[in-house]
Design a protein around this motif. Sequence first.
Motif: not given
Lengths: 192, 192
Positions: A9-19
Amino acid sequence: MNIIPPKSGASLVLKSGQRLKVTDIEGMQVSDILFYNRDDVAEKLSSGKTFDYEETILLTKGNYLWSNRSNKMVRIVEDINGRNDFLLAPCDMKTFEHFYNMDGYHPSCFENLYKNLQQFGIEKDDIPSAFNIFMNVQFKPDGKVSVVPPTSKAKDYIIFEAQMDLIVALTACSAKDSNGGTFKPIGYEILD
Amino acid sequence: MNIIPPKSGASLVLKSGQRLKVTDIEGMQVSDILFYNRDDVAEKLSSGKTFDYEETILLTKGNYLWSNRSNKMVRIVEDINGRNDFLLAPCDMKTFEHFYNMDGYHPSCFENLYKNLQQFGIEKDDIPSAFNIFMNVQFKPDGKVSVVPPTSKAKDYIIFEAQMDLIVALTACSAKDSNGGTFKPIGYEILD
């Protein structure tokens, strides 16, 4: 494109508006995905809220996935395969004992989600039902559900657009029956 | 029999082996019910684990309801009406805004569950999808779900047998469309 090796598995931060684009590189491979509010991880993905607001249990392009606080977390903006599951919880050690009669260690989506989320202060009991990309769960009018091989082909993908700042965890699923009998990688990339 | 007045809720402790009978006193009234491990409230009811282990989304007599830790919490030992829902999350203030165009205060199952659970140290964000007794949610092969009036008649009941020591919260549901347009009481009693 980032590659998640089989059964990990993996994890990440995704900012509002990013796809976020998630790709089934070889085909017939499920990815469990979870979303948390980056600023308050007690707000998290909810199947029950999503089924309620979207008025469907089959989510695809155009649908939103909702949080336990009744807020929109992501919008599905593209979905080439179109079949996903949101009914079944992530596989864990007890799933393998129950369905596969295994009693030794086996990697699981639950473990792979947790291992990648604990750095954000998320506990094991804070892991709800994940959105199971490419997972093919059939249901009958009498309610019976069955897990059959995914219909996804090599390079099929789905794209989520963040509706708030998010922590995201996702896997290359470790349950044989969910993936047509073999374990393959999953790809992901953030599109700005 | 204990009476839960319309649009309110209650909570209780149910010991392993004890049975809880929930009665639709007048008919056509839903009750949302939640279970927590009395000794560790981070273990709680999970729709996703239940659908997985029971291999159905329609739960009735003979089925178990499972926890997020893959343990059996209760067994349904009797179910006169037979139709219950486990897909949709408890109604909350935002549900009423979204579906009923209400912007003022309105009682909700979410509030009534929380108000009765906070004394046990359970927080708002610890409230998962409840098991919705007598709730009649129809689903089509294309996944579309719709809420229609319950088929339960006056005095229909369901009985749960505890598989561990439990904290239980339950409501007389506050969402008009789920209850055939009117709000009625719910009865409950512990059978030793």
